[in-house]
Design a protein around this motif. Structure first.
Motif, short mmCIF file in Angstrom:
data_model
loop_
_atom_site.label_atom_id
_atom_site.label_comp_id
_atom_site.label_asym_id
_atom_site.label_seq_id
_atom_site.Cartn_x
_atom_site.Cartn_y
_atom_site.Cartn_z
N ALA A 169 7.64 5.55 4.96
CA ALA A 169 7.26 4.22 4.10
C ALA A 169 6.72 5.02 2.62
CB ALA A 169 5.95 3.45 4.68
N PHE A 172 -5.15 13.01 -2.92
CA PHE A 172 -5.06 11.67 -3.32
C PHE A 172 -5.28 10.46 -2.41
CE2 PHE A 172 -2.36 7.85 -3.99
CZ PHE A 172 -2.65 7.52 -4.96
N CYS A 181 -1.14 13.70 0.11
CA CYS A 181 -1.36 12.63 0.32
C CYS A 181 -1.66 12.16 1.95
CB CYS A 181 -0.08 11.83 0.22
SG CYS A 181 0.21 9.99 0.63
N MET A 223 0.88 -1.10 -0.10
CA MET A 223 -0.10 -0.11 -0.17
C MET A 223 0.80 1.35 0.00
SD MET A 223 -1.37 2.43 2.21
CE MET A 223 -1.53 1.90 3.69
N1 NDP Z 1 -3.44 8.99 0.73
C1 NDP Z 1 -3.30 7.79 0.81
O1 NDP Z 1 -3.74 7.00 0.19
C2 NDP Z 1 -2.29 7.43 1.75
C3 NDP Z 1 -1.70 8.38 2.57
N2 NDP Z 1 -0.77 8.15 3.63
C4 NDP Z 1 -0.46 8.95 4.56
O2 NDP Z 1 0.91 9.50 3.82
C5 NDP Z 1 1.68 9.83 5.15
C6 NDP Z 1 2.92 8.87 5.54
O3 NDP Z 1 2.48 7.70 5.90
P1 NDP Z 1 3.62 6.28 5.89
O4 NDP Z 1 4.39 6.49 4.79
O5 NDP Z 1 2.50 5.09 6.44
O6 NDP Z 1 4.01 6.64 7.36
P2 NDP Z 1 5.59 6.97 7.62
O7 NDP Z 1 6.48 5.92 7.45
O8 NDP Z 1 6.04 8.14 7.09
O9 NDP Z 1 5.73 7.42 9.17
C7 NDP Z 1 5.17 8.48 9.83
C8 NDP Z 1 6.10 9.82 9.91
O10 NDP Z 1 5.43 10.93 10.10
C9 NDP Z 1 6.49 11.71 10.55
N3 NDP Z 1 5.86 12.74 11.38
C10 NDP Z 1 5.12 12.43 12.43
N4 NDP Z 1 4.48 13.45 13.27
C11 NDP Z 1 4.94 14.72 12.34
C12 NDP Z 1 4.92 15.96 12.42
N5 NDP Z 1 4.09 16.24 13.46
N6 NDP Z 1 5.42 16.85 11.76
C13 NDP Z 1 6.21 16.23 10.60
N7 NDP Z 1 6.25 14.91 10.32
C14 NDP Z 1 5.80 13.88 11.42
C15 NDP Z 1 7.45 10.99 11.13
O11 NDP Z 1 8.99 11.19 10.74
P3 NDP Z 1 9.77 12.45 10.94
O12 NDP Z 1 10.92 11.77 11.87
O13 NDP Z 1 10.26 12.79 9.41
O14 NDP Z 1 9.14 13.47 11.59
C16 NDP Z 1 7.07 9.64 11.01
O15 NDP Z 1 8.13 8.41 10.61
C17 NDP Z 1 0.78 9.95 6.26
O16 NDP Z 1 0.34 11.32 6.26
C18 NDP Z 1 -0.49 8.89 5.92
O17 NDP Z 1 -1.65 9.26 6.59
C19 NDP Z 1 -0.48 6.70 3.70
C20 NDP Z 1 -1.09 5.83 3.03
C21 NDP Z 1 -1.91 6.16 2.02
#
Ligand code: NDP
Ligand SMILES: CCCCCC(=O)/C=C/[C@@H]1[C@@H](C/C=C\CCCC(=O)O)[C@@H](O)C[C@H]1O
Length: 355
Positions: A174, A295, A261, A143
């Motif tokens: 991710a 998206f 996203c 995903m």
């Molecule tokens: N639209 C869609 O279809 C989908 C959307 N998403 C979205 O994509 C994004 C990333 O998901 P995913 O890759 O699974 O997760 P990640 O593997 O990126 O994990 C989440 C990361 O978010 C960062 N984070 C947490 N809090 C904050 C903050 N306050 N400000 C900035 N960065 C923060 C952290 O990294 P750091 O150390 O950089 O702070 C953390 O490692 C999310 O917003 C998720 O909801 C995910 C899947 C599908």
């Protein structure tokens, strides 16, 4: 007289213990580990699966609320087994589409070491697609990888030869870590990542080929963006929202594109999704004719098979590098989820449940 023996299995599962409330950070104590007895007497259509890997994802924060705020997300119920993305192996089957040994996945896999599941809710996986790295099905060839690839393609307007600069927030996670690499592969001349630690910045530049990386916790984001994007920003893959995104949008070029996203910086707040932008940022988008379209990967399920195959080829050929943070044991699900929500992961956060 012969008595039939009922087989019983002791399994562990994770249930929702309490809710953080719409304005609150999740902590591991919101989850509870339980030991339960499973009687794997299968009914027609059911399979017994052993869990190999579980995923923790940001959208799950919304499922911790009674009202998730999204029509496609159902709330987790108190004292009931939590579910999400999982990969496992079929141990026994009374479903015509599954045989013992099949590797299978679901978006609604219970956080349980072994479980009886309806076979029709499972998708079969081909381990060759990931050269046996089955956890990749929850990340780069799953995903999050699809989100990165289809997000860039459907909303990014990346064009070979157009000398575009892409910025990715949540860049070491991710989706972000794959989105940046795809931006480069699809023709961006510069890809800059924003993330939360120097170690992540180093990985982005040295391992994943990003042009530059910015640590938003310790660096001046607008100043570093100016320095690392001398020709402005054409494409922004937005995973985080909030002040970071405001800074990126302020430096975008006319006719640019924001791939909306996710907005993880706002998930512990009682705001709608997507959270409203300030008047200033809205005016910025309007005056520069910048698109900012939401998206949602679930809207592109017809493109999944082809996209997964393409991702798997890129991973096999090392054109896309995969980063993972793996934690062992179902007892650590809550800790792993909260760690991911606060930046503890580099690449995809995976929980390994069994061999
Ligand atoms: N639209 C869609 O279809 C989908 C959307 N998403 C979205 O994509 C994004 C990333 O998901 P995913 O890759 O699974 O997760 P990640 O593997 O990126 O994990 C989440 C990361 O978010 C960062 N984070 C947490 N809090 C904050 C903050 N306050 N400000 C900035 N960065 C923060 C952290 O990294 P750091 O150390 O950089 O702070 C953390 O490692 C999310 O917003 C998720 O909801 C995910 C899947 C599908
Ligand atoms: C309101 C928050 C939006 C956050 C964006 C995001 O991260 C979206 C993720 C989805 C996610 C949905 C997962 C499962 C659907 C079934 C859950 C259920 O309620 O049973 C993902 O799998 C695809 C993304 O679009």
């Amino acid at each position: 007289m012969k008595r039939s023996q009922t087989v019983r299995m002791q399994v562990q599962r994770v249930v929702l213990n309490s809710r953080p409330g719409k304005n609150g950070a999740p902590v591991p104590e919101h989850f509870r580990l339980e030991q339960v007895t499973l009687t794997p007497d299968l009914k027609d259509g059911e399979v017994l699966v052993r869990t190999l890997y579980l995923s923790v994802d940001p959208y799950m924060r919304c499922r911790m609320n009674e009202d998730t705020g999204a029509e496609y997300l159902t709330p987790w119920q108190l004292s009931e087994c939590v579910d999400g993305g999982g990969v496992g192996v079929v141990e026994s089957s009374r479903c015509s589409s599954c045989i013992v040994g099949d590797v299978v996945t679901s978006f609604n896999w219970p956080w349980q070491t072994c479980a009886v599941i309806t076979g029709s809710g499972l998708q079969k996986l081909d381990p060759q697609l990931v050269d046996g790295h089955l956890s990749y099905f929850l990340g780069a060839v799953g995903m999050p990888g699809l989100t990165a690839m289809l997000g860039v393609r459907e909303k990014g307007h990346v064009t070979k030869g157009a000398k575009q600069t892409m910025v990715v927030s949540g860049a070491a996670g991710a989706c972000g870590s794959i989105a940046g690499q795809i931006g480069r592969l699809e023709g961006c001349v510069r890809v800059v990542g924003i993330c939360g630690s120097d170690e992540k910045c180093k990985a982005l530049v040295e391992d994943l080929g990003f042009s530059a990386a910015i640590n938003y916790r310790h660096e001046d984001v607008p100043a570093r963006l100016k320095e690392s994007c001398p020709d402005g920003i054409d494409v922004y893959f937005d995973n985080v929202g909030g002040a970071i995104s405001d800074s990126v949008i302020a430096q975008m070029n006319k006719g640019g594109h924001v791939i909306l996203c996710g907005q993880i910086s706002q998930y512990n707040k009682d705001v709608p999704y997507p959270p409203p932008l300030s008047e200033e940022i809205q005016e910025n988008l309007r005056s520069k004719n910048i698109t900012r379209e939401r998206f949602m990967v679930l809207n592109y399920m017809d493109k999944t098979d082809a996209a997964l195959w393409e991702l798997s080829q890129w991973v096999k050929s090392a054109q896309i590098k995969v980063l993972e943070t793996v934690v062992n044991g179902i007892e650590n699900m809550g800790v792993a989820f909260c760690s991911m929500m606060t930046g503890g992961n580099i690449g995809k956060q995976i929980i390994k449940i069994s061999e």
